[in-house]
Design a protein around this motif. Structure first.
Motif, PDB file in Angstrom:
ATOM      1  N   ILE A   1       0.945  -1.311   0.041  1.00  0.00           N
ATOM      2  CA  ILE A   1       0.035  -0.040   0.006  1.00  0.00           C
ATOM      3  C   ILE A   1       0.945   1.169   0.069  1.00  0.00           C
ATOM      4  O   ILE A   1       1.879   1.458   1.028  1.00  0.00           O
ATOM      5  CB  ILE A   1      -1.075   0.168   1.266  1.00  0.00           C
ATOM      6  CG1 ILE A   1      -1.884  -1.273   1.246  1.00  0.00           C
ATOM      7  CG2 ILE A   1      -1.747   1.413   1.252  1.00  0.00           C
ATOM      8  CD1 ILE A   1      -2.847  -1.224   2.067  1.00  0.00           C
ATOM      9  N   ARG A   2       0.748   2.043  -1.140  1.00  0.00           N
ATOM     10  CA  ARG A   2       1.744   3.407  -1.145  1.00  0.00           C
ATOM     11  C   ARG A   2       0.834   4.517  -0.686  1.00  0.00           C
ATOM     12  O   ARG A   2      -0.242   4.926  -1.494  1.00  0.00           O
ATOM     13  CB  ARG A   2       1.992   3.557  -2.392  1.00  0.00           C
ATOM     14  CG  ARG A   2       2.971   2.350  -3.227  1.00  0.00           C
ATOM     15  CD  ARG A   2       3.127   2.381  -4.506  1.00  0.00           C
ATOM     16  NE  ARG A   2       1.766   2.439  -5.119  1.00  0.00           N
ATOM     17  CZ  ARG A   2       1.355   2.555  -6.382  1.00  0.00           C
ATOM     18  NH1 ARG A   2       2.602   2.901  -7.211  1.00  0.00           N
ATOM     19  NH2 ARG A   2       0.182   2.518  -7.168  1.00  0.00           N
TER      20      ARG A   2
ATOM     21  N   ALA B   1       1.082  12.446   8.955  1.00  0.00           N
ATOM     22  CA  ALA B   1       1.944  11.137   9.222  1.00  0.00           C
ATOM     23  C   ALA B   1       2.325  10.982  10.651  1.00  0.00           C
ATOM     24  O   ALA B   1       1.994  10.165  11.165  1.00  0.00           O
ATOM     25  CB  ALA B   1       2.979  11.004   8.401  1.00  0.00           C
ATOM     26  N   SER B   2       3.042  12.198  11.199  1.00  0.00           N
ATOM     27  CA  SER B   2       3.308  11.892  12.706  1.00  0.00           C
ATOM     28  C   SER B   2       2.104  12.033  13.509  1.00  0.00           C
ATOM     29  O   SER B   2       2.187  11.511  14.757  1.00  0.00           O
ATOM     30  CB  SER B   2       4.396  13.041  13.175  1.00  0.00           C
ATOM     31  OG  SER B   2       3.726  14.294  12.781  1.00  0.00           O
ATOM     32  N   THR B   3       0.978  12.766  12.965  1.00  0.00           N
ATOM     33  CA  THR B   3      -0.134  12.650  13.920  1.00  0.00           C
ATOM     34  C   THR B   3      -0.949  11.564  13.809  1.00  0.00           C
ATOM     35  O   THR B   3      -1.512  11.213  14.934  1.00  0.00           O
ATOM     36  CB  THR B   3      -1.185  14.060  13.206  1.00  0.00           C
ATOM     37  OG1 THR B   3      -0.418  15.132  13.473  1.00  0.00           O
ATOM     38  CG2 THR B   3      -2.522  14.167  14.309  1.00  0.00           C
TER      39      THR B   3
ATOM     40  N   GLU C   1       4.172   1.672   2.190  1.00  0.00           N
ATOM     41  CA  GLU C   1       5.220   2.709   2.043  1.00  0.00           C
ATOM     42  C   GLU C   1       4.645   4.234   1.931  1.00  0.00           C
ATOM     43  O   GLU C   1       3.549   4.308   1.257  1.00  0.00           O
ATOM     44  CB  GLU C   1       5.548   2.438   0.298  1.00  0.00           C
ATOM     45  CG  GLU C   1       6.530   3.521  -0.275  1.00  0.00           C
ATOM     46  CD  GLU C   1       6.854   3.273  -1.719  1.00  0.00           C
ATOM     47  OE1 GLU C   1       7.671   4.203  -2.495  1.00  0.00           O
ATOM     48  OE2 GLU C   1       6.602   2.421  -2.223  1.00  0.00           O
ATOM     49  N   VAL C   2       5.240   4.787   2.766  1.00  0.00           N
ATOM     50  CA  VAL C   2       4.868   6.425   3.157  1.00  0.00           C
ATOM     51  C   VAL C   2       5.635   7.122   2.315  1.00  0.00           C
ATOM     52  O   VAL C   2       7.014   7.299   2.641  1.00  0.00           O
ATOM     53  CB  VAL C   2       4.784   6.613   4.703  1.00  0.00           C
ATOM     54  CG1 VAL C   2       4.281   8.068   4.789  1.00  0.00           C
ATOM     55  CG2 VAL C   2       3.593   5.579   5.319  1.00  0.00           C
TER      56      VAL C   2
ATOM     57  N   LEU D   1       0.635   6.434  -6.379  1.00  0.00           N
ATOM     58  CA  LEU D   1      -0.004   6.477  -4.996  1.00  0.00           C
ATOM     59  C   LEU D   1      -1.315   5.555  -4.964  1.00  0.00           C
ATOM     60  O   LEU D   1      -2.083   5.866  -5.938  1.00  0.00           O
ATOM     61  CB  LEU D   1      -0.118   7.833  -4.445  1.00  0.00           C
ATOM     62  CG  LEU D   1       1.260   8.481  -4.311  1.00  0.00           C
ATOM     63  CD1 LEU D   1       0.871   9.923  -3.507  1.00  0.00           C
ATOM     64  CD2 LEU D   1       2.062   7.800  -3.210  1.00  0.00           C
ATOM     65  N   ASP D   2      -1.491   4.578  -4.056  1.00  0.00           N
ATOM     66  CA  ASP D   2      -2.846   3.972  -3.702  1.00  0.00           C
ATOM     67  C   ASP D   2      -3.688   4.855  -2.864  1.00  0.00           C
ATOM     68  O   ASP D   2      -4.821   4.591  -3.174  1.00  0.00           O
ATOM     69  CB  ASP D   2      -2.584   2.496  -3.108  1.00  0.00           C
ATOM     70  CG  ASP D   2      -1.434   1.737  -3.871  1.00  0.00           C
ATOM     71  OD1 ASP D   2      -1.784   1.446  -4.966  1.00  0.00           O
ATOM     72  OD2 ASP D   2      -0.533   1.368  -3.313  1.00  0.00           O
TER      73      ASP D   2
END
Length: 297
Positions: free
Chosen positions: A91-92, A100-102, A121-122, A139-140
């Motif tokens: 999953i991208r 992301a950090s939240t 994958e971020v 991206l997915d």
């Protein structure tokens, strides 16, 4: 029934166009059109009504769509059960570093416990770049700040923007307001400029970075002000009060893009859980509130 044709059909229906579907499927527009033509020949019905401006489902297409989605889901489940994808589904996800950090610290442990084989994958960048990459099929899923209407973005709600400075910083210290902002193309930057433009404030962009760290460091050191959402105020900083003279910034809209036709249990669960976490955030105003008040930042 050819599931590749069904996947093309579902993708065109959800993207509302052949060109957008082609980007998601990594095919040319003509190749997608040919797939739909083959499926229509098999069904003996026209599935889409094509005009110069839009592509909409015909009544037979509308009847086929839920069955096509179900067939694709069954295919994905069968492949998983039979071990066809033992290396793990990928999953991208595209999102900003601050989002992301939240949200990911809460999401990842629960998701990994349910789907230990799935790889994630971020990709972190500014929203405009992420939407472009999503539309190009790179991206997915993409959790972004809305820059404009798209065919794939689902509006989750809106967040207020706030001015942020160091905890011990007083705006009276500055004759010219020093700013730390993301580069051109960032909606937070454009909102800051639009808000300051009609005022008597003199201002200057002293620090610019695509990384939150590059923005946060000068702000934490008391060298600049920046624009954030309440959830992203860094340690050692505070939100500027309404009585301190800076103009209001309005709101940003948050949306989630999900790849049409991607129907695996893992992907569906990942996106549903991410959406639930985002909409449960205290600073996010719900869709019901947004609809009643109106949007238009």
């Amino acid at each position: 029934m050819d599931t590749d044709l069904l996947r093309a059909f579902v993708t065109v229906a959800e993207c509302e166009g052949f060109s957008a579907a082609g980007k998601v499927l990594h095919r040319t527009q003509s190749a997608v059109s040919l797939q739909i033509k083959r499926l229509e020949d098999q069904m003996g019905e026209s599935l889409f009504e094509r005009t110069s401006r839009s592509v909409v489902l015909t009544p037979p297409g509308g009847r086929l769509l839920p069955y096509a989605r179900h067939i694709l889901k069954l295919q994905d489940e069968a492949r998983r059960v039979m071990g066809v994808e033992r290396q793990g589904e990928l999953i991208r996800l595209g999102t900003s570093e601050e989002q992301a950090s939240t949200y990911l610290p809460e999401l990842l442990p629960r998701f990994a416990a349910r789907f230990p084989e799935v790889r994630l994958e971020v990709i972190c960048s500014i929203s405009g770049s992420l939407v472009h990459d999503f539309q190009e099929g790179l991206l997915d899923a993409a959790l972004v700040v809305r820059h404009g209407p798209t065919q794939t973005g689902r509006l989750l709600g809106r967040e207020p923007m706030v001015w942020v400075v160091a905890e011990d910083c007083s705006l009276e210290e500055w004759d010219t307001l020093p700013l730390a902002l993301n580069p051109e193309g960032c909606t937070f930057r454009s909102h800051a400029f639009a808000a300051l433009g009609p005022t008597d404030w003199r201002w200057d962009v002293r620090y610019s970075s695509q990384s939150p760290t590059g923005i946060n460091l000068p702000v934490q050191a008391g060298l600049a002000a920046t624009v954030k959402t309440p959830r992203s105020v860094p340690a050692g900083c505070r939100i500027v009060g309404d009585d301190e003279g800076l103009p209001p910034l309005g709101h940003v809209e948050i949306e989630l893009h999900r790849t049409p036709g991607h129907s695996s249990d893992a992907f569906t669960a990942f996106c549903d859980e991410l959406e639930a976490i985002v909409t449960g955030t205290a600073s996010l105003e719900s869709l019901k509130y947004v609809a009643s008040e109106g949007v238009g930042d």
